[in-house]
Design a protein around this motif. Structure first.
Motif, PDB file in Angstrom:
ATOM      1  N   UNK A 284       0.850  -1.196   0.000  1.00  0.00           N
ATOM      2  CA  UNK A 284       0.000   0.000   0.000  1.00  0.00           C
ATOM      3  C   UNK A 284       0.884   1.244   0.000  1.00  0.00           C
ATOM      4  N   UNK A 285       0.826   1.996  -1.097  1.00  0.00           N
ATOM      5  CA  UNK A 285       1.570   3.254  -1.177  1.00  0.00           C
ATOM      6  C   UNK A 285       0.749   4.388  -0.573  1.00  0.00           C
ATOM      7  N   UNK A 286       1.440   5.287   0.120  1.00  0.00           N
ATOM      8  CA  UNK A 286       0.769   6.429   0.761  1.00  0.00           C
ATOM      9  C   UNK A 286       1.338   7.698   0.126  1.00  0.00           C
ATOM     10  N   UNK A 287       0.585   8.266  -0.814  1.00  0.00           N
ATOM     11  CA  UNK A 287       1.027   9.472  -1.520  1.00  0.00           C
ATOM     12  C   UNK A 287       0.423  10.697  -0.856  1.00  0.00           C
ATOM     13  N   UNK A 288       1.254  11.685  -0.591  1.00  0.00           N
ATOM     14  CA  UNK A 288       0.786  12.908   0.061  1.00  0.00           C
ATOM     15  C   UNK A 288      -0.134  13.671  -0.892  1.00  0.00           C
ATOM     16  N   UNK A 289      -1.147  14.298  -0.300  1.00  0.00           N
ATOM     17  CA  UNK A 289      -2.111  15.032  -1.105  1.00  0.00           C
ATOM     18  C   UNK A 289      -1.672  16.444  -1.401  1.00  0.00           C
ATOM     19  N   UNK A 290      -2.579  17.211  -1.912  1.00  0.00           N
ATOM     20  CA  UNK A 290      -2.309  18.605  -2.263  1.00  0.00           C
ATOM     21  C   UNK A 290      -1.896  19.383  -1.024  1.00  0.00           C
ATOM     22  N   UNK A 291      -0.837  20.160  -1.153  1.00  0.00           N
ATOM     23  CA  UNK A 291      -0.270  20.976  -0.065  1.00  0.00           C
ATOM     24  C   UNK A 291       0.231  20.120   1.091  1.00  0.00           C
ATOM     25  N   UNK A 292       0.298  18.776   0.878  1.00  0.00           N
ATOM     26  CA  UNK A 292       0.863  17.844   1.862  1.00  0.00           C
ATOM     27  C   UNK A 292       0.126  17.894   3.200  1.00  0.00           C
ATOM     28  N   UNK A 293      -1.138  18.307   3.186  1.00  0.00           N
ATOM     29  CA  UNK A 293      -1.908  18.386   4.422  1.00  0.00           C
ATOM     30  C   UNK A 293      -2.411  17.009   4.834  1.00  0.00           C
ATOM     31  N   UNK A 294      -2.357  16.670   6.140  1.00  0.00           N
ATOM     32  CA  UNK A 294      -2.898  15.400   6.622  1.00  0.00           C
ATOM     33  C   UNK A 294      -4.394  15.311   6.316  1.00  0.00           C
ATOM     34  N   UNK A 295      -4.838  14.121   5.912  1.00  0.00           N
ATOM     35  CA  UNK A 295      -6.242  13.924   5.597  1.00  0.00           C
ATOM     36  C   UNK A 295      -6.520  13.918   4.109  1.00  0.00           C
ATOM     37  N   UNK A 296      -5.528  14.333   3.307  1.00  0.00           N
ATOM     38  CA  UNK A 296      -5.715  14.379   1.859  1.00  0.00           C
ATOM     39  C   UNK A 296      -4.875  13.333   1.140  1.00  0.00           C
ATOM     40  N   UNK A 297      -4.353  12.348   1.882  1.00  0.00           N
ATOM     41  CA  UNK A 297      -3.500  11.328   1.279  1.00  0.00           C
ATOM     42  C   UNK A 297      -4.276  10.442   0.305  1.00  0.00           C
TER      43      UNK A 297
END
Length: 610
Positions: free
Chosen positions: A493-506
């Protein structure tokens, strides 16, 4: 008074999530009253000692049988814990603190009303005239304070009988720790002034002492009395050093320090209460926070709700310290003053004593969140939620996560953290130094880390059920390639950071199928993934920084064959330093004792091939 706890106190659960940092612990009974206060160099080890199967002391058994709740306040040092313990004991007067020590009264520091006052340890009835400072939590605390006072203020600590019998100065005068009033050497006015400063110091008024000493130093310097000015300078330096090291007592009379910490779905607001120049208490709050709430919104809501609640029973302080967020502090101050009718002020300190209090509150907020994250019930809930998301129905008993850390390709380190149903298995954590790759190539670093970790994993039977990769499709591809020939590979399972690297947007990327999903920010399974990912990130950064610091402290000469400690010393001594060695010609290197022409050439080219 707090509401009695409904559930019985689970000591093992509480201890398992305690920190190993220094601090103070408070034990409460079923009525919410503090029955014992203690300090610890290692909170986990100290609190654990109360819950052993065999307790020698009957009194300790009685104490433990009444514990319904324990609170901890983390400090920076054991000395701060000692000071804070004393403050809590004086404010709560717990009944078991005296009973469980030695059934004696508390010790004090005593300054006599003698012609030449002495500073001394005192326990018992206060019959002698003078001033008493305390009480202190134990005799060791008093003796430690007396040693400190003696270094700062040259006032006698000897008994009156010894003082009267002296015909020449004692060793303390030679060590410049006493002005020797016993033989008439001391200037009377100077001696009384040192006694006055010692009293101010013991009352916690360090700034007043420093201000006085600065004035005296300047006056002595103007009068060309440079030795006296130097003594005042040394006193000022020692006092400033003490102020810098102590974060739980100072000269701030009345304030609240409020810090905010968020991690893996938990939000903690920690309130540190300072009254009478010392920390009087602290408490962690875990507000219910809607999705995507900003730190500023949380802090503003807490300030308004806490201070406008007339039931909290606390007097509103003159100063309220908050973190450096984008808060309208002037507007908040106006609102609180109007609503409460008191003269308070919201401040965002940048440096000094106030910033130290705020940093201590932040440290406690972080500790509170991390304790919450480790709770067994939380782990069970999150693990069940995560299992529902995974495509494979097999039970998840072991989870691992990899992360890569480097600074522009320098000192690359890979971390592997391990979790099970109980939480982190720190004994199984591993770090791998990554070598022989193109600097900054995270894909190659991941491939090398996987090879080092799993080359003997099947034989040792420690293959994870779920493998998390901190990164996108590129890092995940390395894991897919490595496990493609395995008969039973772990779930990837890859965990890619979301927009602006904010937690909850992975974005979660499943291995092999490349299916992607985004879980809601309040999903318990996502919180577990974030917790594991953040732990891997922390562990990797720590290892990288250690390796980088070690590399930068290592001389370039150490990697050159045949250049031992003696030859390195000669090179540096005869050429004037490492930069001079690097810029030296072959002839200059060959002129150094112990360096042959051929070795000089080796050194010359080795330093230029770095």
């Amino acid at each position: 008074m707090q509401e009695p706890s409904v559930e019985p106190f689970n000591a093992q659960e509480f201890i398992r999530n305690l920190t190993h940092q220094p601090g103070v612990y408070r034990m409460y009974d079923v009525n919410g009253e503090v029955i014992y206060v203690g300090k610890a160099k290692d909170l986990k080890k100290r609190v654990s000692s109360y819950f052993r199967k065999q307790l020698d002391s009957v009194k300790t058994q009685a104490l433990v049988s009444q514990i319904n709740r324990i609170d901890v306040t983390v400090t920076n040092t054991e000395v701060e814990a000692l000071i804070l313990e004393n403050s809590f004991i004086k404010s709560h007067l717990p009944r078991y603190n005296v009973l469980l020590r030695d059934d004696k009264s508390y010790p004090y520091i005593f300054i006599s009303a003698h012609e030449h006052p002495r500073i001394a340890y005192h326990r018992g009835a206060r019959r002698e005239k003078g001033e008493y400072f305390g009480p202190f939590p134990n005799g060791g605390a008093v003796r430690e304070s007396l040693r400190l006072v003696q270094k700062l203020f040259p006032v006698r600590q000897c008994d009156d009988s010894y003082y009267k019998a002296r015909s020449r100065p004692c060793l303390q005068h030679q060590l410049q720790r006493c002005l020797a009033p016993c033989v008439g050497i001391a200037d009377e006015q100077e001696y009384q002034e040192q006694v006055r400063l010692a009293k101010l110091f013991l009352k916690g008024r360090n700034s007043d002492v420093i201000t006085t000493l600065v004035g005296k130093m300047e006056n002595a310097s103007m009068a060309l009395e440079f030795e006296k000015a130097a003594r005042y300078r040394d006193q000022i330096t020692a006092l400033r050093r003490i102020q810098e090291q102590n974060s739980v007592s100072g000269n701030q009379h009345e304030l609240d320090a409020i810090a905010l910490y968020r991690e893996s779905g938990f939000t903690c607001v920690h309130l540190l209460t300072v009254r009478q120049n010392a920390v009087q208490g602290s408490r962690s709050y875990f507000p219910k926070v809607p999705q995507h709430s900003s730190d500023e919104e949380i802090m503003e809501s807490f300030l308004v709700q806490y201070y406008l609640n007339q039931n909290h029973g606390e007097r509103i302080p003159a100063e309220i310290l908050v973190p450096s967020l984008k808060l309208a502090t002037d507007e908040l101050t106006t609102q609180l003053r109007s609503a409460l009718g008191v003269n308070c002020k919201v401040i965002q300190p940048k440096r000094g004593e106030r910033a130290q209090y705020l940093a201590l509150a932040g440290k406690n907020a972080m500790n509170a969140v991390q304790s919450k994250l480790g709770l067994q019930s939380t782990m069970d809930t999150r693990l069940r939620a995560l299992a529902k998301v995974l495509p494979d129905s097999k039970t998840i008993e072991r989870m691992e996560c990899f992360d890569i850390s480097h600074t522009m390709g320098e000192a690359t380190v890979a971390s592997c953290v391990v979790f099970d149903s109980q939480g982190p298995r720190k004994a199984d954590y591993r770090r791998y130094n990554i070598t022989d790759i193109t600097p900054g190539d995270d894909y190659a670093a991941m491939a090398q880390a996987l090879e080092k970790r799993y080359k003997n994993a099947i034989e040792k039977e420690n293959v994870p059920d779920l493998l998390l990769i901190d990164g996108g499709k590129g890092q995940l591809t390395q894991a897919e390639t490595y496990f493609k020939d395995w008969p039973q590979p772990p779930i990837l399972l890859g965990v890619a950071k979301g927009e602006s690297r904010r937690p909850g947007l992975e974005t979660l990327i499943f291995g092999y199928s490349r299916k992607t999903i985004q879980l809601p920010a309040d999903h318990s399974g996502l919180h577990l993934i974030q917790f594991i990912r953040d732990e891997a990130h922390r562990f990797a950064i720590t290892g990288h920084r250690q390796r980088r610091a070690k590399a930068r402290k290592t001389s370039s000469l150490e990697s050159i064959p045949a250049v031992g400690a003696k030859r390195r010393q000669n090179l540096l001594k005869y050429l004037g330093g490492l930069q001079q060695v690097k810029s030296a010609s072959i002839e200059q290197l060959a002129n150094v004792p112990g360096i042959s022409r051929s070795l000089a050439e080796t050194i010359y080219y080795a330093l230029r091939d770095e």
